[in-house]
Design a protein around this motif. Sequence first.
Motif, PDB file in Angstrom:
ATOM      1  N   ALA A  14       0.834  -1.207   0.000  1.00  0.00           N
ATOM      2  CA  ALA A  14       0.000   0.000   0.000  1.00  0.00           C
ATOM      3  C   ALA A  14       0.866   1.253   0.000  1.00  0.00           C
ATOM      4  N   VAL A  15       2.043   1.153   0.605  1.00  0.00           N
ATOM      5  CA  VAL A  15       2.971   2.278   0.675  1.00  0.00           C
ATOM      6  C   VAL A  15       4.340   1.768   0.244  1.00  0.00           C
ATOM      7  N   ARG A  16       4.987   2.476  -0.656  1.00  0.00           N
ATOM      8  CA  ARG A  16       6.326   2.097  -1.122  1.00  0.00           C
ATOM      9  C   ARG A  16       7.362   3.005  -0.476  1.00  0.00           C
ATOM     10  N   GLY A  17       8.538   2.424  -0.225  1.00  0.00           N
ATOM     11  CA  GLY A  17       9.626   3.225   0.302  1.00  0.00           C
ATOM     12  C   GLY A  17       9.874   4.412  -0.618  1.00  0.00           C
ATOM     13  N   GLY A  18       9.973   5.608  -0.045  1.00  0.00           N
ATOM     14  CA  GLY A  18      10.168   6.817  -0.837  1.00  0.00           C
ATOM     15  C   GLY A  18       8.886   7.574  -1.132  1.00  0.00           C
ATOM     16  N   SER A  49      -4.227   3.239   4.663  1.00  0.00           N
ATOM     17  CA  SER A  49      -4.682   3.302   3.274  1.00  0.00           C
ATOM     18  C   SER A  49      -3.463   3.606   2.397  1.00  0.00           C
ATOM     19  N   ARG A  50      -3.694   3.771   1.103  1.00  0.00           N
ATOM     20  CA  ARG A  50      -2.576   3.949   0.157  1.00  0.00           C
ATOM     21  C   ARG A  50      -1.650   5.111   0.497  1.00  0.00           C
ATOM     22  N   ALA A  51      -2.152   6.173   1.056  1.00  0.00           N
ATOM     23  CA  ALA A  51      -1.295   7.328   1.341  1.00  0.00           C
ATOM     24  C   ALA A  51      -1.479   7.848   2.757  1.00  0.00           C
ATOM     25  N   LEU A  52      -2.000   7.016   3.650  1.00  0.00           N
ATOM     26  CA  LEU A  52      -2.274   7.451   5.011  1.00  0.00           C
ATOM     27  C   LEU A  52      -1.673   6.483   6.025  1.00  0.00           C
ATOM     28  N   VAL A  53      -0.924   7.053   6.976  1.00  0.00           N
ATOM     29  CA  VAL A  53      -0.300   6.279   8.048  1.00  0.00           C
ATOM     30  C   VAL A  53      -0.760   6.861   9.377  1.00  0.00           C
ATOM     31  N   ARG A  54      -1.302   6.008  10.246  1.00  0.00           N
ATOM     32  CA  ARG A  54      -1.723   6.443  11.583  1.00  0.00           C
ATOM     33  C   ARG A  54      -0.533   6.263  12.521  1.00  0.00           C
ATOM     34  N   ARG A  82      10.296   2.446   3.871  1.00  0.00           N
ATOM     35  CA  ARG A  82      10.290   1.118   3.244  1.00  0.00           C
ATOM     36  C   ARG A  82       8.877   0.778   2.778  1.00  0.00           C
ATOM     37  N   HIS A  83       8.764  -0.296   2.023  1.00  0.00           N
ATOM     38  CA  HIS A  83       7.455  -0.772   1.559  1.00  0.00           C
ATOM     39  C   HIS A  83       6.671  -1.330   2.752  1.00  0.00           C
ATOM     40  N   ALA A  84       5.338  -1.194   2.682  1.00  0.00           N
ATOM     41  CA  ALA A  84       4.487  -1.770   3.722  1.00  0.00           C
ATOM     42  C   ALA A  84       3.097  -2.033   3.156  1.00  0.00           C
ATOM     43  N   ALA A  85       2.467  -3.093   3.657  1.00  0.00           N
ATOM     44  CA  ALA A  85       1.104  -3.466   3.271  1.00  0.00           C
ATOM     45  C   ALA A  85       0.109  -2.804   4.222  1.00  0.00           C
ATOM     46  N   LEU A  86      -1.170  -2.853   3.864  1.00  0.00           N
ATOM     47  CA  LEU A  86      -2.215  -2.345   4.751  1.00  0.00           C
ATOM     48  C   LEU A  86      -2.121  -3.044   6.100  1.00  0.00           C
ATOM     49  N   GLY A  87      -2.204  -2.263   7.176  1.00  0.00           N
ATOM     50  CA  GLY A  87      -2.164  -2.834   8.517  1.00  0.00           C
ATOM     51  C   GLY A  87      -0.766  -3.113   9.038  1.00  0.00           C
ATOM     52  N   ALA A  88       0.243  -2.899   8.208  1.00  0.00           N
ATOM     53  CA  ALA A  88       1.629  -3.191   8.616  1.00  0.00           C
ATOM     54  C   ALA A  88       2.289  -1.939   9.191  1.00  0.00           C
ATOM     55  N   PRO A  89       3.256  -2.142  10.087  1.00  0.00           N
ATOM     56  CA  PRO A  89       4.001  -0.985  10.597  1.00  0.00           C
ATOM     57  C   PRO A  89       4.953  -0.451   9.533  1.00  0.00           C
ATOM     58  N   VAL A  90       5.224   0.852   9.599  1.00  0.00           N
ATOM     59  CA  VAL A  90       6.151   1.461   8.647  1.00  0.00           C
ATOM     60  C   VAL A  90       6.878   2.612   9.343  1.00  0.00           C
ATOM     61  N   ALA A  91       8.161   2.743   9.046  1.00  0.00           N
ATOM     62  CA  ALA A  91       8.958   3.858   9.561  1.00  0.00           C
ATOM     63  C   ALA A  91       8.838   5.030   8.594  1.00  0.00           C
TER      64      ALA A  91
END
Length: 151
Positions: free
Chosen positions: A93-97, A144-149, A119-128
């Motif tokens: 859902a989110v790609r690194g960069g 979502s595709r461009a939203l991180v909580r 880094r890359h991350a799927a829906l529901g996955a943690p991301v830095a």
Amino acid sequence: MSAVRVAALAIAAACATPCAAQRDLPVRAVVVAARPLARGATLAEGDVVRRDTALALRAPLLDDPARAVGAVLRRVVQPGEPLRPTDLAPAVAVRGGDTVTAELVRDGVRLTLRATALRHAALGAPVALRTLADGRRLQGTVVSRALVRLD
């Protein structure tokens, strides 16, 4: 030759000579490929169908096409071949960069800021993340595709 009617399908088994190997195969509704599918393909609705199939496999198989749609294939799948849960990877859902919106919601107040996914991350996955304004590192969960909580 013997024929067995199971779940509205007739299954016939025959041996050249009498054999003990003849057995009734259960019929299960499973998800199968509707066409040839390449490794790395993101599955769409028309790529998979639910079909009643007589199977000797005991491996877990998908039984709901909705669980496959949007996932990424880990292997090549031929038409009519059943899909296993292990054949699928969550879609990225989110790609690194990528630039994303990071949000923090507390007591009815919503704060947002722009950040870059590290880094890359799927829906529901943690991301830095790294904030665009001051370069601070944050951790969040992809919603979502461009939203991180933010955590």
